[in-house]
Design a protein around this motif. Sequence first.
Motif, PDB file in Angstrom:
ATOM      1  N   ASP A   1       0.839  -1.021  -0.125  1.00 12.52           N
ATOM      2  CA  ASP A   1      -0.055   0.087   0.127  1.00 12.52           C
ATOM      3  C   ASP A   1       0.951   1.292  -0.068  1.00 12.52           C
ATOM      4  O   ASP A   1       1.722   1.543   1.034  1.00 12.52           O
ATOM      5  N   PRO A   2       0.974   1.974  -1.314  1.00 14.50           N
ATOM      6  CA  PRO A   2       1.756   3.082  -1.069  1.00 14.50           C
ATOM      7  C   PRO A   2       1.563   4.286  -0.221  1.00 14.50           C
ATOM      8  O   PRO A   2       2.432   5.065   0.018  1.00 14.50           O
ATOM      9  N   THR A   3       0.402   4.239   0.500  1.00 17.57           N
ATOM     10  CA  THR A   3       0.077   5.225   1.349  1.00 17.57           C
ATOM     11  C   THR A   3       0.634   4.779   2.676  1.00 17.57           C
ATOM     12  O   THR A   3       0.460   5.649   3.682  1.00 17.57           O
ATOM     13  N   ASP A   4       0.979   3.713   2.945  1.00 11.62           N
ATOM     14  CA  ASP A   4       1.486   3.044   4.247  1.00 11.62           C
ATOM     15  C   ASP A   4       3.388   3.526   4.323  1.00 11.62           C
ATOM     16  O   ASP A   4       3.962   2.962   3.586  1.00 11.62           O
ATOM     17  N   ARG A   5       3.637   4.396   5.081  1.00 15.18           N
ATOM     18  CA  ARG A   5       4.786   4.771   5.196  1.00 15.18           C
ATOM     19  C   ARG A   5       5.793   3.549   5.433  1.00 15.18           C
ATOM     20  O   ARG A   5       6.930   3.490   4.606  1.00 15.18           O
ATOM     21  N   ALA A   6       5.516   2.719   6.335  1.00 14.24           N
ATOM     22  CA  ALA A   6       6.405   1.826   6.638  1.00 14.24           C
ATOM     23  C   ALA A   6       6.701   0.859   5.257  1.00 14.24           C
ATOM     24  O   ALA A   6       7.952   0.298   5.065  1.00 14.24           O
ATOM     25  N   ALA A   7       5.617   0.632   4.769  1.00 16.78           N
ATOM     26  CA  ALA A   7       5.523  -0.281   3.425  1.00 16.78           C
ATOM     27  C   ALA A   7       6.474   0.487   2.368  1.00 16.78           C
ATOM     28  O   ALA A   7       7.546  -0.221   1.540  1.00 16.78           O
ATOM     29  N   LEU A   8       6.342   1.567   2.282  1.00 16.20           N
ATOM     30  CA  LEU A   8       7.240   2.379   1.413  1.00 16.20           C
ATOM     31  C   LEU A   8       8.771   2.414   1.678  1.00 16.20           C
ATOM     32  O   LEU A   8       9.403   2.309   0.790  1.00 16.20           O
ATOM     33  N   GLU A   9       8.833   2.393   2.931  1.00 16.20           N
ATOM     34  CA  GLU A   9      10.447   2.483   3.315  1.00 16.20           C
ATOM     35  C   GLU A   9      11.006   0.933   3.000  1.00 16.20           C
ATOM     36  O   GLU A   9      12.223   0.988   2.908  1.00 16.20           O
ATOM     37  N   THR A  10      10.094   0.013   3.000  1.00 12.75           N
ATOM     38  CA  THR A  10      10.734  -1.382   2.601  1.00 12.75           C
ATOM     39  C   THR A  10      11.278  -1.417   1.282  1.00 12.75           C
ATOM     40  O   THR A  10      11.787  -2.492   0.804  1.00 12.75           O
ATOM     41  N   LEU A  11      10.811  -0.489   0.319  1.00 11.89           N
ATOM     42  CA  LEU A  11      11.092  -0.562  -1.025  1.00 11.89           C
ATOM     43  C   LEU A  11      12.354   0.107  -1.302  1.00 11.89           C
ATOM     44  O   LEU A  11      12.750   0.055  -2.494  1.00 11.89           O
ATOM     45  N   ASP A  12      13.214   0.631  -0.445  1.00 13.52           N
ATOM     46  CA  ASP A  12      14.489   1.214  -0.658  1.00 13.52           C
ATOM     47  C   ASP A  12      14.532   2.225  -1.807  1.00 13.52           C
ATOM     48  O   ASP A  12      15.294   2.229  -2.719  1.00 13.52           O
ATOM     49  N   VAL A  13      13.576   3.109  -1.546  1.00 10.37           N
ATOM     50  CA  VAL A  13      13.236   4.110  -2.762  1.00 10.37           C
ATOM     51  C   VAL A  13      14.762   5.178  -3.034  1.00 10.37           C
ATOM     52  O   VAL A  13      14.817   5.555  -4.393  1.00 10.37           O
ATOM     53  N   GLY A  14      15.405   5.088  -2.247  1.00  9.58           N
ATOM     54  CA  GLY A  14      16.630   5.966  -2.278  1.00  9.58           C
ATOM     55  C   GLY A  14      17.818   5.314  -3.107  1.00  9.58           C
ATOM     56  O   GLY A  14      18.674   5.890  -3.530  1.00  9.58           O
ATOM     57  N   SER A  15      17.355   3.982  -3.774  1.00 14.01           N
ATOM     58  CA  SER A  15      18.418   3.416  -4.550  1.00 14.01           C
ATOM     59  C   SER A  15      18.130   3.790  -6.154  1.00 14.01           C
ATOM     60  O   SER A  15      18.724   3.447  -6.988  1.00 14.01           O
ATOM     61  N   TYR A  16      16.807   4.701  -6.239  1.00 14.75           N
ATOM     62  CA  TYR A  16      16.306   4.895  -7.551  1.00 14.75           C
ATOM     63  C   TYR A  16      16.587   6.314  -7.810  1.00 14.75           C
ATOM     64  O   TYR A  16      16.678   7.465  -7.046  1.00 14.75           O
ATOM     65  N   GLN A  17      16.801   6.495  -9.321  1.00 12.56           N
ATOM     66  CA  GLN A  17      16.720   8.226  -9.432  1.00 12.56           C
ATOM     67  C   GLN A  17      15.582   8.491 -10.037  1.00 12.56           C
ATOM     68  O   GLN A  17      15.324   9.754  -9.734  1.00 12.56           O
ATOM     69  N   HIS A  18      14.490   7.705 -10.381  1.00 13.52           N
ATOM     70  CA  HIS A  18      13.259   8.229 -10.939  1.00 13.52           C
ATOM     71  C   HIS A  18      12.144   7.330 -10.251  1.00 13.52           C
ATOM     72  O   HIS A  18      12.492   6.236 -10.238  1.00 13.52           O
ATOM     73  N   VAL A  19      10.974   8.142  -9.990  1.00 15.82           N
ATOM     74  CA  VAL A  19      10.181   7.358  -9.298  1.00 15.82           C
ATOM     75  C   VAL A  19       8.773   7.682 -10.018  1.00 15.82           C
ATOM     76  O   VAL A  19       8.454   9.052 -10.353  1.00 15.82           O
ATOM     77  N   ILE A  20       8.094   6.672 -10.475  1.00 18.96           N
ATOM     78  CA  ILE A  20       6.793   7.142 -11.184  1.00 18.96           C
ATOM     79  C   ILE A  20       5.562   6.739  -9.948  1.00 18.96           C
ATOM     80  O   ILE A  20       5.505   5.568  -9.620  1.00 18.96           O
ATOM     81  N   VAL A  21       4.690   7.690  -9.901  1.00 20.13           N
ATOM     82  CA  VAL A  21       3.522   7.202  -8.967  1.00 20.13           C
ATOM     83  C   VAL A  21       1.803   7.222  -9.907  1.00 20.13           C
ATOM     84  O   VAL A  21       1.710   8.497 -10.379  1.00 20.13           O
ATOM     85  N   LEU A  22       1.570   6.203 -10.207  1.00 19.39           N
ATOM     86  CA  LEU A  22       0.298   6.050 -11.001  1.00 19.39           C
ATOM     87  C   LEU A  22      -0.901   6.088 -10.105  1.00 19.39           C
ATOM     88  O   LEU A  22      -0.723   5.683  -9.077  1.00 19.39           O
ATOM     89  N   SER A  23      -1.882   6.806 -10.714  1.00 22.30           N
ATOM     90  CA  SER A  23      -3.301   6.838  -9.924  1.00 22.30           C
ATOM     91  C   SER A  23      -3.744   5.386  -9.921  1.00 22.30           C
ATOM     92  O   SER A  23      -3.939   4.742 -10.806  1.00 22.30           O
ATOM     93  N   ASP A  24      -4.369   5.215  -8.770  1.00 25.69           N
ATOM     94  CA  ASP A  24      -5.108   3.896  -8.648  1.00 25.69           C
ATOM     95  C   ASP A  24      -6.611   4.002  -9.088  1.00 25.69           C
ATOM     96  O   ASP A  24      -7.418   4.673  -8.530  1.00 25.69           O
ATOM     97  N   ASP A  25      -6.704   3.464 -10.256  1.00 22.57           N
ATOM     98  CA  ASP A  25      -8.096   3.504 -10.893  1.00 22.57           C
ATOM     99  C   ASP A  25      -9.072   2.424 -10.177  1.00 22.57           C
ATOM    100  O   ASP A  25     -10.170   2.364 -10.709  1.00 22.57           O
ATOM    101  N   THR A  26      -8.903   1.997  -9.256  1.00 25.54           N
ATOM    102  CA  THR A  26      -9.857   1.094  -8.644  1.00 25.54           C
ATOM    103  C   THR A  26     -10.549   2.003  -7.482  1.00 25.54           C
ATOM    104  O   THR A  26     -11.517   1.581  -6.996  1.00 25.54           O
ATOM    105  N   TYR A  27     -10.077   3.138  -7.506  1.00 26.41           N
ATOM    106  CA  TYR A  27     -10.908   4.171  -6.466  1.00 26.41           C
ATOM    107  C   TYR A  27     -11.356   5.477  -7.463  1.00 26.41           C
ATOM    108  O   TYR A  27     -11.206   5.566  -8.616  1.00 26.41           O
ATOM    109  N   GLU A  28     -12.456   6.006  -7.002  1.00 25.55           N
ATOM    110  CA  GLU A  28     -13.019   7.273  -7.621  1.00 25.55           C
ATOM    111  C   GLU A  28     -11.903   8.215  -7.647  1.00 25.55           C
ATOM    112  O   GLU A  28     -11.136   8.238  -6.971  1.00 25.55           O
ATOM    113  N   PRO A  29     -12.024   9.108  -8.707  1.00 26.14           N
ATOM    114  CA  PRO A  29     -10.897  10.100  -9.075  1.00 26.14           C
ATOM    115  C   PRO A  29     -10.396  10.773  -7.743  1.00 26.14           C
ATOM    116  O   PRO A  29      -9.022  10.926  -7.676  1.00 26.14           O
ATOM    117  N   GLN A  30     -11.408  11.503  -7.205  1.00 26.05           N
ATOM    118  CA  GLN A  30     -10.768  12.562  -6.072  1.00 26.05           C
ATOM    119  C   GLN A  30     -10.251  11.399  -4.780  1.00 26.05           C
ATOM    120  O   GLN A  30      -9.242  11.830  -4.308  1.00 26.05           O
TER     121      GLN A  30
END
Length: 195
Positions: free
Chosen positions: A12-41
């Motif tokens: 779950d990308p809104t869960d800080r602990a889950a994001l921290e396990t991904l080691d995002v600091g090892s990447y130069q570029h990050v893409i965050v796509l919208s989750d189309d299973t939810y309504e737009p807002q």
Amino acid sequence: MSAATMGFTRCDPTDRAALETLDVGSYQHVIVLSDDTYEPQHADARTLVTLLHLRDMEERIGDPYSIVSEINDESNREVAQVTKADDFVVGARLISLLLTQLTENHDLRDVFANLLDPTGSEIYLKPAGDYLLPGASANFATVIEAARMRGQTALGYRRRDGFHRPPGYGVVLNPDKAAPLTLSADDRVIVLAEE
């Protein structure tokens, strides 16, 4: 051409602990796509929370990475500026703008076909030193010619010292070709190229 390797981790990308396990600091570029299973807002709200986490993590790590994100509603773009994302792509609006341009100018079809084709040209941020001597005074016409000699099209540049400053985040597109220009080794030239 080198092959790309892709991995997948469910979280779950809104869960800080889950994001921290991904080691995002090892990447130069990050893409965050919208989750189309939810309504737009709701999807945009999730994207914004994810962006806030990513920027806070970046500041703590001290190693910057660029972030491009997709939002559904153009009105959320201003709210999203506080996340310091490098760029936003508004999904439905992008398609609408593309179709509008095609109806106005049919000659753009081949240009868009090339840009949207996975094997076509892409936009890259290349080291400024590939086009100009870092620290030396020149102009953008010189950059255009250096790019042309490489089979590329220069579109602009990005200054490293403006990387986190809204609204442009250091990006200058279609600059005055005759104006004096000095780029550092940390700056980038934005080009349209095959690789």
